[in-house]
Design a protein around this motif. Structure first.
Motif, PDB file in Angstrom:
ATOM      1  N   UNK A   1      87.323  -0.964  27.372  1.00 29.48           N
ATOM      2  CA  UNK A   1      86.484  -2.093  26.949  1.00 29.48           C
ATOM      3  C   UNK A   1      85.518  -2.484  28.060  1.00 29.48           C
ATOM      4  N   UNK A   2      86.024  -2.724  29.270  1.00 26.60           N
ATOM      5  CA  UNK A   2      85.139  -3.041  30.397  1.00 26.60           C
ATOM      6  C   UNK A   2      84.983  -1.795  31.261  1.00 26.60           C
ATOM      7  N   UNK A   3      84.727  -1.946  32.541  1.00 26.53           N
ATOM      8  CA  UNK A   3      84.423  -0.798  33.393  1.00 26.53           C
ATOM      9  C   UNK A   3      85.389  -0.632  34.555  1.00 26.53           C
ATOM     10  N   UNK A   4      86.474  -1.376  34.576  1.00 30.09           N
ATOM     11  CA  UNK A   4      87.362  -1.345  35.739  1.00 30.09           C
ATOM     12  C   UNK A   4      88.232  -0.089  35.792  1.00 30.09           C
ATOM     13  N   UNK A   5      88.396   0.475  37.011  1.00 31.57           N
ATOM     14  CA  UNK A   5      89.266   1.634  37.207  1.00 31.57           C
ATOM     15  C   UNK A   5      90.699   1.210  37.511  1.00 31.57           C
TER      16      UNK A   5
ATOM     17  N   UNK B   1      93.391  -5.297  43.178  1.00 30.16           N
ATOM     18  CA  UNK B   1      94.223  -6.416  42.741  1.00 30.16           C
ATOM     19  C   UNK B   1      95.286  -5.983  41.729  1.00 30.16           C
ATOM     20  N   UNK B   2      95.399  -4.664  41.499  1.00 29.01           N
ATOM     21  CA  UNK B   2      96.469  -4.099  40.672  1.00 29.01           C
ATOM     22  C   UNK B   2      96.283  -4.438  39.193  1.00 29.01           C
TER      23      UNK B   2
ATOM     24  N   UNK C   1      89.442 -11.447  37.047  1.00 29.17           N
ATOM     25  CA  UNK C   1      89.093 -10.024  37.102  1.00 29.17           C
ATOM     26  C   UNK C   1      90.139  -9.136  36.447  1.00 29.17           C
ATOM     27  N   UNK C   2      91.396  -9.279  36.834  1.00 31.06           N
ATOM     28  CA  UNK C   2      92.397  -8.288  36.422  1.00 31.06           C
ATOM     29  C   UNK C   2      93.537  -8.854  35.588  1.00 31.06           C
ATOM     30  N   UNK C   3      93.497 -10.168  35.269  1.00 31.84           N
ATOM     31  CA  UNK C   3      94.564 -10.729  34.448  1.00 31.84           C
ATOM     32  C   UNK C   3      95.906 -10.706  35.143  1.00 31.84           C
TER      33      UNK C   3
ATOM     34  N   UNK D   1      96.756 -15.390  49.425  1.00 36.55           N
ATOM     35  CA  UNK D   1      95.647 -15.343  50.385  1.00 36.55           C
ATOM     36  C   UNK D   1      95.812 -14.174  51.342  1.00 36.55           C
ATOM     37  N   UNK D   2      97.010 -14.017  51.902  1.00 37.94           N
ATOM     38  CA  UNK D   2      97.246 -12.942  52.860  1.00 37.94           C
ATOM     39  C   UNK D   2      97.186 -11.573  52.191  1.00 37.94           C
ATOM     40  N   UNK D   3      97.878 -11.431  51.077  1.00 34.42           N
ATOM     41  CA  UNK D   3      98.001 -10.121  50.435  1.00 34.42           C
ATOM     42  C   UNK D   3      96.680  -9.611  49.878  1.00 34.42           C
TER      43      UNK D   3
END
Length: 416
Positions: free
Chosen positions: A6-10, A15-16, A175-177, A192-194
């Protein structure tokens, strides 16, 4: 490499991201909540939260809002102060890579909303030492910006005993749900750290080899759990309570307050990150070197989900905006490093999921790209209907004729 149908993300999104049986990513599925949740009810819940933090005595601020000269700063301040009637303290971390346009936007924001503002500017030499270290350790020129932007508001909250920090949009949701809006996740040191800091806290950068001392990093140290608990600091995200649409929000702020936009080097979005020479340019190029995709993919995926682009139009835009960075010379001059040395350092951080080196030519080759997935099977099965065109405007410059070609460390902070 699997790409969302649907979108363009690999699948190698840092962010997994995960995919369902239809090949649709978790970010697209969580985005669907924007059209089914009762946002009036969620807005009332936000109002209730704000009511609980209003300073009844009037001797302190109601909350803290982190701001910059771009992104959704205008919308956040407008919403918190003018819609919900809060009395915020604005805080901003000086990223050093400032455009003059961004300085103007920030000055107008402070003046138009008549808010008190605290700014932290770390010594340029310290920032340069830290940046040399983060380039070597994690291939990041932007670590100090992300660290400063996420820690300074918390430090101010502890120091001035203002427990509520209001952030805009949680990247992991949008972005990634990573979470549902209903989870109402809040800002945490661990996230924040991860993710923001790529696994490195400030104290992890102390290194004799990089000439980074503990005293160089003191402005980036996160307050202790005891300090945070003593004040009761919490950071909420507005996108859990307001239907987040950054394009529509910016266009509203352009009409209401004259927010100034500008062309970007590596993306078609002219609204976000106009305050920084590098975020959508050299920093974005580094992202591409690491993961094989860049900011145009983020923006096109977002617009596909809102029905303003077809998937094919999004791929066309990604291909169009894959230019070389224009600001590399500016950064190298600032850091006193030559471009060949910078490229050599960055090549060490290419992720093996995206890149492979040809041992005969020693050239790096991208293993896959969204261009190879234009005609994947079953795309039409999950396709969203396009409901409007995707046009980003360029506003007239408030300083016509000015050549915005060098960093502005500190500029005029108010408008007459």
């Amino acid at each position: 490499m699997q790409y969302c149908k649907r979108c363009l993300y690999p699948e190698n999104h840092p962010l997994n991201i995960i995919f369902d049986e239809d090949g649709v990513c978790s970010g697209c599925r969580v985005h669907e909540e924007k059209d089914i949740l009762d946002w009036n009810s969620r807005g009332n819940k936000l109002k209730s939260i704000f009511e609980g933090y209003k300073n009844k005595s009037g001797n302190n601020y109601d909350c803290i809002i982190p701001i910059s000269g771009a992104r959704d700063s205008y919308f956040i301040v407008h919403t918190v102060k003018n819609v919900f009637g809060m009395n915020p303290l604005l805080v901003t971390y000086n990223k050093h890579y400032n455009t003059e346009l961004g300085i103007r936007n920030l000055a107008y924001l402070r003046t138009l909303f008549d808010c008190d503002t605290l700014t932290m500017t770390v010594s340029p030499e310290r920032v340069k030492n830290i940046t040399r270290a983060t380039l070597r350790k994690m291939g990041s020129m932007y670590w100090h910006c992300l660290a400063g932007q996420t820690v300074f508001p918390v430090q101010v909250a502890v120091k001035f005993k203002i427990p509520l920090i209001v952030w805009g949009c949680h990247q992991g949701i949008d972005q990634v749900g990573m979470f549902s809006h209903l989870d109402e996740v809040e800002m945490t040191r661990k996230y924040r750290k991860d993710h923001d800091l790529m696994g490195y806290e400030a104290e992890d950068l102390v290194d004799i080899f990089d000439h980074v001392r503990e005293e160089d990093l003191i402005q980036y140290f996160y307050p202790s759990d005891t300090e945070i608990e003593r004040v009761g600091v919490r950071g909420i995200y507005l996108n859990n309570y307001i239907r987040w649409d950054t394009k529509a929000q910016h266009e509203k702020m352009i009409k209401m307050y004259g927010y100034e936009t500008g062309l970007q080097q590596r993306t078609f979005d002219t609204y976000n990150d106009v305050d920084c020479f590098h975020y959508s340019d050299l920093h974005d190029y580094i992202k591409w070197l690491k993961w094989g995709y860049a900011k145009a993919t983020d923006h096109a995926s977002r617009e596909i989900r809102f029905g303003r682009l077809s998937r094919e139009e999004g791929i066309d835009l990604v291909e169009k905006w894959s230019s070389r960075p224009a600001s590399m010379d500016l950064f190298c001059d600032w850091l006193k490093i030559d471009k060949e040395a910078l490229q050599l350092v960055l090549d060490q951080h290419r992720h093996p999921s995206a890149w492979k080196r040809d041992l005969s030519t020693w050239e790096w080759n991208l293993k896959d790209s969204i261009s190879n997935h234009r005609y994947d099977q079953n795309i039409d099965k999950v396709r969203l209907q396009k409901i409007e065109d995707c046009n980003f405007s360029i506003t007239p410059s408030r300083r016509p004729g000015y050549k915005d070609d060098k960093y502005v460390l500190i500029g005029k902070g108010f408008i007459n």
